[in-house]
Design an enzyme around this catalytic site. Sequence first.
Site, PDB file in Angstrom:
ATOM      1  CE  LYS A   1      50.471  46.813  45.773  1.00  0.00           C
ATOM      2  NZ  LYS A   1      51.342  45.988  45.053  1.00  0.00           N
TER       3      LYS A   1
ATOM      4  CD1 TRP B   1      46.691  46.522  45.753  1.00  0.00           C
ATOM      5  CD2 TRP B   1      46.259  44.255  46.033  1.00  0.00           C
ATOM      6  NE1 TRP B   1      47.152  45.910  44.727  1.00  0.00           N
ATOM      7  CE2 TRP B   1      46.945  44.555  44.763  1.00  0.00           C
ATOM      8  CE3 TRP B   1      46.033  42.865  46.386  1.00  0.00           C
ATOM      9  CZ2 TRP B   1      47.588  43.520  43.936  1.00  0.00           C
ATOM     10  CZ3 TRP B   1      46.691  41.922  45.526  1.00  0.00           C
ATOM     11  CH2 TRP B   1      47.273  42.343  44.207  1.00  0.00           C
TER      12      TRP B   1
ATOM     13  CD  GLU C   1      37.153  37.391  28.678  1.00  0.00           C
ATOM     14  OE1 GLU C   1      35.991  37.457  29.135  1.00  0.00           O
ATOM     15  OE2 GLU C   1      38.047  38.097  28.274  1.00  0.00           O
TER      16      GLU C   1
ATOM     17  CB  THR D   1      35.969  41.087  25.950  1.00  0.00           C
ATOM     18  OG1 THR D   1      36.986  41.905  25.191  1.00  0.00           O
ATOM     19  CG2 THR D   1      36.236  39.706  26.075  1.00  0.00           C
TER      20      THR D   1
END
Length: 543
Positions: free
Chosen positions: A437, A442, A332, A186
């Site tokens: 936040k 959110w 992934e 990654t």
Amino acid sequence: MRSTMQGTPLTVASILRHGVEVHGDRQVTTATGDGFRRSTYEQVGRRCGQLANALRRLGIAGDDRVATFQWNNQEHLEAYAAVPAMGAVLHTLNIRLSAEQIRFIAGHAEDKVVIVDSSLVPLLARVLPGVDTVEVVLVTGDDGDLTPLEGSGKAVLRYEDVLGAESPEFTWTDADEDAGAAMCYTSGTTGDPKGVVYSHRSLYLHSMAACTGNGLGIAEQDRILPIVPMFHANAWGLPYAALMAGAELLMPDRFMQAAPLARMVHTERPTVAGAVPTIWNDVLLDTEKDAGLDFSSLRLVVCGGSAVPRSLMEAFENRLGVTILQAWGMTETSPMASVARPAVTAGPADAWRMRATQGRPVCGVEMRIVGDDGTPQPRDGQAVGELEVRGPWVTGSYYQVDDDARFHDGWLRTGDVGHISAEGFLTLTDRMKDVIKSGGEWISSVELESALAGHPDVFEAAVIAAPDERWQERPLAAVVLREGAIVSPGELRSWLSDKLPRWWLPERWTFVEEIPRTSVGKFDKKVLRGDYADGRLKVETLE
Ligand code: ADP
């Protein structure tokens, strides 16, 4: 009852054999800067045989790792096909990481041979001293100075000399389909790089999914331009899908700037091209400067890696007559997991709404949204939580790293946050590490960025969380203006005001020359947050 079917393993060797035997006259074309060089799949197949024989002679056996340090070009394709097909494991090193990260990754994967492009020799020379496992370096391209590699303690050989001494005949054996075929780390946008090991089976099934009509619909008549690097999540699986379908490949090599890419589209007439949104944004700018560029050959521009602003899709459609298809995935997930094709029953307005999402999963991949307490959330387009995925080309662990926290009852926790609509479309609002936040609620940085990108004076914009005494966090917008444009934060804020909830609108604004990027061209919000924390950004705060 057991089936009566043959248990032929799904392997990269069978993809290679098929591409060469059935589509041997199809071509791979590589940019050279002043032109193009071309080979047929039949010729590539012969060179794959030579490469496999050479690697055996150099001591590659079993699941030894053969790394690449390469641009997107014919030689990279040869390694993609030959290394897994001979039973070894291909490891694509990301050339844009720091020397320290590459050293860590190459050592962790225990790479034994590295195939490097001559233009990247100086870069590799800085990395190699710390990687004891590497024994041999094969240098592709006939130019370039090899002296930086002298004293590295590795055998340094010219790829063409080595291949030239070998027979093209090689018996590709069908490995166990669950064995490792390729590995990719990654890119570490939000943490340390971790290795994912693809199996023959996962690569095979992922390629088939890319060839389905609901996937990318790749077929023999396609000419595919993978701009997304082959060291990044398998170039979205495009090289294997091309071999499988007999589609032609157009490789940009190191000529990755907007101008040569746009020229390549004009002259080489790809039907499919794939790159992250920032590249397409740059290419679009280039086409504004040169109205003579013809993009009409493109039936599909695949775009993902980060959210694709709707304004970018509209500009491609209206100005160039080209359809952008948004896809979502990660290293992934091989990476293709969902594709934003509108439902066939949707009218024009709904179709646009659906295209601006991260799409619906391709068959094989399942998705769900999970709340803070770990329970799956309803598909109502409202309930927000972490996205979890599973499927035959989704990783179930990381290479030699225990990271149980990233898995949940057989599902991969993606670290992405969003919701799924009743029609099954996934909308990502953020990455966990990037969420804002404010007063316990959110705010989606993705939606703010997308709306800002639609302003005619804005080239691109990134939104991060700024610590705030009253609300804990508030959004801060970092904006890159188009050349010559003058616009105030107040004007940008009013542009947003009829598009998004009032309490989402940023008070803090900064104009920057460019947004910092990660090794794969995404906004690097970690760096941006650091710049803000250290007072390196000139911020204007609106009341
Ligand atoms: P990195 O973690 O370095 O970004 P990857 O290249 O594997 O590594 O990127 C996967 C991530 O990219 C996803 O988890 C997601 O956050 C983001 N991503 C990919 N496609 C999209 C998309 N269409 N919209 C929004 N985010 C996306």
